[in-house]
Scaffold this motif. Structure first.
Motif, PDB file in Angstrom:
ATOM      1  N   VAL A 185       0.846  -1.200   0.000  1.00 15.14           N
ATOM      2  CA  VAL A 185       0.000   0.000   0.000  1.00 15.14           C
ATOM      3  C   VAL A 185       0.878   1.244   0.000  1.00 15.14           C
ATOM      4  CG1 VAL A 185      -1.730   1.287   1.310  1.00 15.14           C
ATOM      5  CG2 VAL A 185      -1.845  -1.195   1.182  1.00 15.14           C
ATOM      6  N   THR A 186       0.522   2.203  -0.773  1.00 13.48           N
ATOM      7  CA  THR A 186       1.166   3.509  -0.971  1.00 13.48           C
ATOM      8  C   THR A 186       2.514   3.433  -1.688  1.00 13.48           C
ATOM      9  OG1 THR A 186       2.352   3.733   1.138  1.00 13.48           O
ATOM     10  CG2 THR A 186       0.044   4.460   1.091  1.00 13.48           C
ATOM     11  N   LYS A 222      -5.293  -1.798   1.207  1.00 14.04           N
ATOM     12  CA  LYS A 222      -4.829  -3.158   1.458  1.00 14.04           C
ATOM     13  C   LYS A 222      -5.760  -4.172   0.815  1.00 14.04           C
ATOM     14  CE  LYS A 222      -2.408  -2.385   5.763  1.00 14.04           C
ATOM     15  NZ  LYS A 222      -2.257  -2.784   7.151  1.00 14.04           N
ATOM     16  N   SER A 223      -5.178  -5.126   0.122  1.00  9.27           N
ATOM     17  CA  SER A 223      -5.936  -6.235  -0.449  1.00  9.27           C
ATOM     18  C   SER A 223      -4.962  -7.223  -1.062  1.00  9.27           C
ATOM     19  CB  SER A 223      -6.918  -5.757  -1.519  1.00  9.27           C
ATOM     20  OG  SER A 223      -6.231  -5.364  -2.680  1.00  9.27           O
ATOM     21  N   ASP A 269      -4.552   6.764 -26.413  1.00  6.42           N
ATOM     22  CA  ASP A 269      -5.110   5.665 -27.203  1.00  6.42           C
ATOM     23  C   ASP A 269      -5.196   4.371 -26.398  1.00  6.42           C
ATOM     24  OD1 ASP A 269      -5.362   7.223 -29.459  1.00  6.42           O
ATOM     25  OD2 ASP A 269      -3.543   6.475 -30.423  1.00  6.42           O
ATOM     26  N   ILE A 270      -4.557   4.329 -25.226  1.00  8.23           N
ATOM     27  CA  ILE A 270      -4.511   3.119 -24.403  1.00  8.23           C
ATOM     28  C   ILE A 270      -5.358   3.336 -23.162  1.00  8.23           C
ATOM     29  CG2 ILE A 270      -3.021   1.541 -23.108  1.00  8.23           C
ATOM     30  CD1 ILE A 270      -0.691   2.618 -24.870  1.00  8.23           C
ATOM     31  N   LYS A 271      -6.177   2.357 -22.822  1.00  6.02           N
ATOM     32  CA  LYS A 271      -6.979   2.427 -21.596  1.00  6.02           C
ATOM     33  C   LYS A 271      -6.654   1.217 -20.734  1.00  6.02           C
ATOM     34  CE  LYS A 271     -11.614   2.466 -19.740  1.00  6.02           C
ATOM     35  NZ  LYS A 271     -13.039   2.359 -20.036  1.00  6.02           N
ATOM     36  N   LEU A 272      -6.292   1.450 -19.490  1.00  2.00           N
ATOM     37  CA  LEU A 272      -6.040   0.373 -18.541  1.00  2.00           C
ATOM     38  C   LEU A 272      -7.284   0.175 -17.691  1.00  2.00           C
ATOM     39  CD1 LEU A 272      -2.456   1.291 -17.345  1.00  2.00           C
ATOM     40  CD2 LEU A 272      -3.117  -0.393 -19.043  1.00  2.00           C
ATOM     41  N   VAL A 273      -7.672  -1.073 -17.504  1.00  2.00           N
ATOM     42  CA  VAL A 273      -8.834  -1.404 -16.687  1.00  2.00           C
ATOM     43  C   VAL A 273      -8.329  -1.935 -15.358  1.00  2.00           C
ATOM     44  CG1 VAL A 273     -10.887  -2.839 -16.527  1.00  2.00           C
ATOM     45  CG2 VAL A 273     -10.161  -1.966 -18.759  1.00  2.00           C
ATOM     46  N   PHE A 274      -8.747  -1.329 -14.257  1.00  2.00           N
ATOM     47  CA  PHE A 274      -8.297  -1.751 -12.945  1.00  2.00           C
ATOM     48  C   PHE A 274      -9.378  -1.425 -11.931  1.00  2.00           C
ATOM     49  CE2 PHE A 274      -6.765   2.421 -13.976  1.00  2.00           C
ATOM     50  CZ  PHE A 274      -7.035   3.180 -12.858  1.00  2.00           C
ATOM     51  N   ASP A 275      -9.214  -1.889 -10.691  1.00  2.00           N
ATOM     52  CA  ASP A 275     -10.224  -1.616  -9.675  1.00  2.00           C
ATOM     53  C   ASP A 275      -9.818  -0.427  -8.805  1.00  2.00           C
ATOM     54  OD1 ASP A 275      -8.483  -2.432  -7.670  1.00  2.00           O
ATOM     55  OD2 ASP A 275      -9.265  -4.454  -7.643  1.00  2.00           O
ATOM     56  N   LYS A 276     -10.593  -0.155  -7.771  1.00  2.00           N
ATOM     57  CA  LYS A 276     -10.382   1.025  -6.932  1.00  2.00           C
ATOM     58  C   LYS A 276      -9.229   0.873  -5.946  1.00  2.00           C
ATOM     59  CE  LYS A 276     -15.157   2.289  -7.392  1.00  2.00           C
ATOM     60  NZ  LYS A 276     -16.470   2.382  -6.789  1.00  2.00           N
ATOM     61  N   LYS A 277      -8.565  -0.283  -5.926  1.00  2.00           N
ATOM     62  CA  LYS A 277      -7.461  -0.504  -4.995  1.00  2.00           C
ATOM     63  C   LYS A 277      -6.115  -0.254  -5.647  1.00  2.00           C
ATOM     64  CE  LYS A 277     -10.236  -3.633  -2.380  1.00  2.00           C
ATOM     65  NZ  LYS A 277     -11.008  -4.762  -2.633  1.00  2.00           N
ATOM     66  N   ILE A 278      -6.139   0.042  -6.920  1.00  2.00           N
ATOM     67  CA  ILE A 278      -4.912   0.273  -7.682  1.00  2.00           C
ATOM     68  C   ILE A 278      -5.079   1.537  -8.510  1.00  2.00           C
ATOM     69  CG2 ILE A 278      -3.427  -0.625  -9.511  1.00  2.00           C
ATOM     70  CD1 ILE A 278      -4.316  -3.421  -8.630  1.00  2.00           C
ATOM     71  N   GLU A 279      -4.030   2.311  -8.561  1.00  2.00           N
ATOM     72  CA  GLU A 279      -4.012   3.516  -9.376  1.00  2.00           C
ATOM     73  C   GLU A 279      -2.935   3.313 -10.440  1.00  2.00           C
ATOM     74  OE1 GLU A 279      -2.302   7.464  -7.838  1.00  2.00           O
ATOM     75  OE2 GLU A 279      -4.417   7.475  -7.269  1.00  2.00           O
ATOM     76  N   ALA A 280      -3.248   3.582 -11.671  1.00  2.00           N
ATOM     77  CA  ALA A 280      -2.261   3.397 -12.739  1.00  2.00           C
ATOM     78  C   ALA A 280      -2.282   4.585 -13.676  1.00  2.00           C
ATOM     79  CB  ALA A 280      -2.555   2.118 -13.516  1.00  2.00           C
ATOM     80  N   SER A 281      -1.108   4.934 -14.178  1.00  2.00           N
ATOM     81  CA  SER A 281      -1.031   6.012 -15.155  1.00  2.00           C
ATOM     82  C   SER A 281      -0.022   5.642 -16.232  1.00  2.00           C
ATOM     83  CB  SER A 281      -0.640   7.329 -14.482  1.00  2.00           C
ATOM     84  OG  SER A 281       0.637   7.216 -13.900  1.00  2.00           O
ATOM     85  N   ILE A 282      -0.318   6.047 -17.434  1.00  2.00           N
ATOM     86  CA  ILE A 282       0.569   5.814 -18.575  1.00  2.00           C
ATOM     87  C   ILE A 282       1.293   7.120 -18.862  1.00  2.00           C
ATOM     88  CG2 ILE A 282       0.688   5.226 -21.021  1.00  2.00           C
ATOM     89  CD1 ILE A 282      -1.891   3.668 -20.649  1.00  2.00           C
ATOM     90  N   LYS A 283       2.594   7.048 -18.983  1.00  2.00           N
ATOM     91  CA  LYS A 283       3.372   8.240 -19.301  1.00  2.00           C
ATOM     92  C   LYS A 283       3.078   8.666 -20.739  1.00  2.00           C
ATOM     93  CE  LYS A 283       5.191   8.518 -15.362  1.00  2.00           C
ATOM     94  NZ  LYS A 283       4.666   9.514 -14.465  1.00  2.00           N
TER      95      LYS A 283
END
Length: 85
Positions: free
Chosen positions: A21-22, A73-74, A39-53
């Motif tokens: 976590v963090t 936490k999960s 042009d790219i989309k990442l699919v994830f849930d609320k427990k993960i944050e993702a970003s594409i440069k």
């Protein structure tokens, strides 16, 4: 279809990552022929944050930089999915 790898070895796809976590990790998304990051989309849930440069690591090879951060936490599997618009 692309695959997530470490930043040091693009030949082996990641099956899972351990992400406290963090804390964050930098990954590469390999084999995605996109003109721009939007042009790219990442699919994830609320427990993960993702970003594409906005700039790829190696555009001609379709290698994009992705930063992933744990936000709660999960224990779960995050299927990294994407699509090109």
């Amino acid at each position: 279809m692309g695959q997530f790898t470490t930043t040091g070895n693009h030949s082996i796809a990641l099956k899972e990552i351990e992400l406290p976590v963090t804390e964050s990790k930098r990954l590469h998304l390999v084999g995605v022929k996109a003109r721009v990051a939007s042009d790219i989309k990442l699919v994830f849930d609320k427990k993960i944050e993702a970003s594409i440069k906005v700039t790829p690591f190696d555009g001609p090879k379709g290698i994009w930089v992705v930063d992933v951060k744990g936000i709660s936490k999960s224990t779960e599997t995050w299927p990294g999915k994407h699509f090109i618009r």
